[in-house]
Enzyme design. Structure first.
Site, short mmCIF file in Angstrom:
data_model
loop_
_atom_site.label_atom_id
_atom_site.label_comp_id
_atom_site.label_asym_id
_atom_site.label_seq_id
_atom_site.Cartn_x
_atom_site.Cartn_y
_atom_site.Cartn_z
N HIS A 18 0.82 -1.21 0.00
CA HIS A 18 0.00 0.00 0.00
C HIS A 18 0.86 1.27 0.00
O HIS A 18 0.36 2.35 -0.33
CB HIS A 18 -0.97 0.01 1.18
CG HIS A 18 -0.32 0.22 2.52
ND1 HIS A 18 0.05 -0.82 3.35
CD2 HIS A 18 0.01 1.35 3.18
CE1 HIS A 18 0.58 -0.33 4.46
NE2 HIS A 18 0.57 0.99 4.38
N ASP A 48 0.39 -7.73 1.52
CA ASP A 48 0.73 -6.31 1.56
C ASP A 48 2.25 -6.10 1.53
O ASP A 48 2.78 -5.26 2.25
CB ASP A 48 0.12 -5.62 2.78
CG ASP A 48 0.20 -4.10 2.69
OD1 ASP A 48 0.24 -3.58 1.55
OD2 ASP A 48 0.25 -3.42 3.73
N SER A 125 4.95 1.91 8.33
CA SER A 125 4.64 0.77 7.49
C SER A 125 5.77 0.49 6.50
O SER A 125 6.30 1.40 5.87
CB SER A 125 3.35 1.02 6.71
OG SER A 125 2.23 1.01 7.56
N GLY A 181 -12.53 -22.03 -5.02
CA GLY A 181 -13.82 -21.48 -5.41
C GLY A 181 -14.92 -21.73 -4.40
O GLY A 181 -16.02 -22.17 -4.78
N ILE A 184 -16.19 -19.46 2.68
CA ILE A 184 -16.14 -20.24 3.93
C ILE A 184 -16.29 -19.34 5.14
O ILE A 184 -16.07 -18.13 5.08
CB ILE A 184 -14.81 -21.03 4.03
CG1 ILE A 184 -13.61 -20.09 3.85
CG2 ILE A 184 -14.77 -22.16 3.01
CD1 ILE A 184 -12.27 -20.77 4.01
#
Length: 399
Positions: A18, A48, A125, A181, A184
């Site tokens: 990011h 990330d 970060s 696919g 859950i």
């Protein structure tokens, strides 16, 4: 962006995805004030992480200080750590604290985060988390805060995860993960009691991608996955991580419970779509706005455990945007004093499964509730279709 980064021994720069956003070329500011051009080598939304490389001619032949990932000597909870970053644009800043916990799940399903209490603020970060010997044991990535500033709960991507991901990005520029696919959920203790399997852990299948790997293999909504390739899974995040380890075309052996009975299903893995594609699929269809109230003279809808139920006819399908392939009964109202209301059921939800049976009529729900009562179970597990997705909720059978 004014955030943190560090250079690895092979000359690449590691930071958070990011931080670099969608840029192809960025500017790197060194501690001595030099500004160098760099290009993005690869990025991974799932963890990330991003890798960049300096391309500025001024840096040719320069010896940059570098650090190494520590993959072996894992610090203990309570050991000291030091984080480096660029908080609020102040420049290189070090903060100290301890490791508070391992194995934190903060919503990014591919990472078991390290929780640390060293102050992390905006601009930290992408910076390194060091142990006291100067080895990188993690990458600063997030905080938990009601204010937006550090309150002593920060998270770092573990070094072993960051090391594997960055090497893959350097080698190929992208990360490929397994995919079955299926939508859950965590199989909670209340769900387990409702199914007559108290103490059982796992991940319950809520929905299947039409034509996807799971549907082709015969997996069904309501199946509870307990292990993948012999590795026990106790949560939906653990299932996602195990599936993600697979390569496209690889067969995954899933142990599941179907109606309380064990079953093995072999699923041939696909390739996980991008996070944007998955998000777009999650936002499909659905309309939360209610239609007109039931008119006078129409037969009263049967009420089961606080839910007034009606057939899912074509008019209602069009009104709430439910696909013709979805079978079930429509919730027309919810008793606000019922457990169903407490669990979040609402008007225009569609009940597609109750207990161990698919639902086509209101009487199917009533029969499933009666069966749960006779079996002495406190709750019944209901499959609820809403806004294009199915979720499972344990509803008390007493009301």
């Amino acid at each position: 962006s004014g955030s943190g980064f560090f250079i690895t021994a092979d000359g690449y720069i590691v930071t958070n995805n990011h931080v670099v956003a969608d840029a192809d070329e960025i500017k790197v500011v060194m501690k001595d004030g030099r500004e160098l051009k760099a290009t993005v080598v690869g990025r991974d939304e799932g963890t990330d992480l991003a890798v960049i490389k300096v391309i500025d001619p001024k840096a040719k032949g320069a010896d940059f200080p570098y650090v190494n990932f520590e993959n072996q000597a894992k610090p203990r909870v309570g050991d000291w750590v030091i984080t480096i970053g660029n908080p609020f644009g102040l420049g290189g800043t070090a903060t100290a604290g301890i490791i508070s916990a391992y194995g934190r799940d903060i919503g990014e399903t591919f990472v078991d985060y390290i929780q640390i209490d060293a102050p992390i603020n905006r601009g930290n970060s992408g910076g390194p988390t060091f142990d006291i010997y100067g080895r990188v044991i993690g990458v600063n990535t997030a905080i938990f805060s009601p204010t937006g500033g550090s309150v002593g709960i920060g998270f770092a991507i573990p070094a072993d995860v960051a090391n594997v991901i960055t090497k893959q990005l350097i080698a190929g520029g992208k990360i490929s993960r397994g995919y079955i696919g299926a939508t859950i959920q965590n199989f909670t203790s209340e769900m387990a009691e409702a199914q007559g399997t108290p103490g059982q852990k796992g991940a319950i299948v809520a929905d299947l991608v039409p034509g996807g790997p799971s549907q082709r293999a015969g997996l069904q909504p309501g199946d509870v996955v307990t292990s993948v390739n012999g590795v026990t899974v106790r949560t939906s995040s653990e299932l996602t991580r195990e599936v993600a380890k697979a390569h496209a075309g690889e067969t995954l052996h899933l142990n599941v419970l179907r109606d309380g009975k064990p079953k093995t299903i072999d699923v041939r893995s696909g390739t996980r779509p991008s996070e944007q594609q998955l998000a777009a699929n999650d936002n499909r269809g659905g309309d939360d706005q209610g239609g007109p109230s039931q008119g006078l003279g129409q037969p009263k809808n049967p009420v089961v455990i606080g839910l007034a139920l009606a057939p899912l006819d074509e008019a209602n399908r069009r009104r709430i945007g439910v696909d013709a392939a979805i079978k079930g009964v429509l919730v027309t109202s919810v008793d606000q004093n019922s457990d169903a209301a407490t669990k979040g059921l609402r008007k225009d939800d569609v009940i597609v499964r109750a207990g161990d049976r698919d639902v086509a009529l209101a009487s199917d729900v009533g029969a499933a509730v009666d069966a749960a009562k006779k079996a002495g179970r406190p709750s019944i597990l209901m499959g609820v279709h809403r806004a294009g997705r199915t979720i499972f909720l344990p509803i008390k059978v007493s009301g």
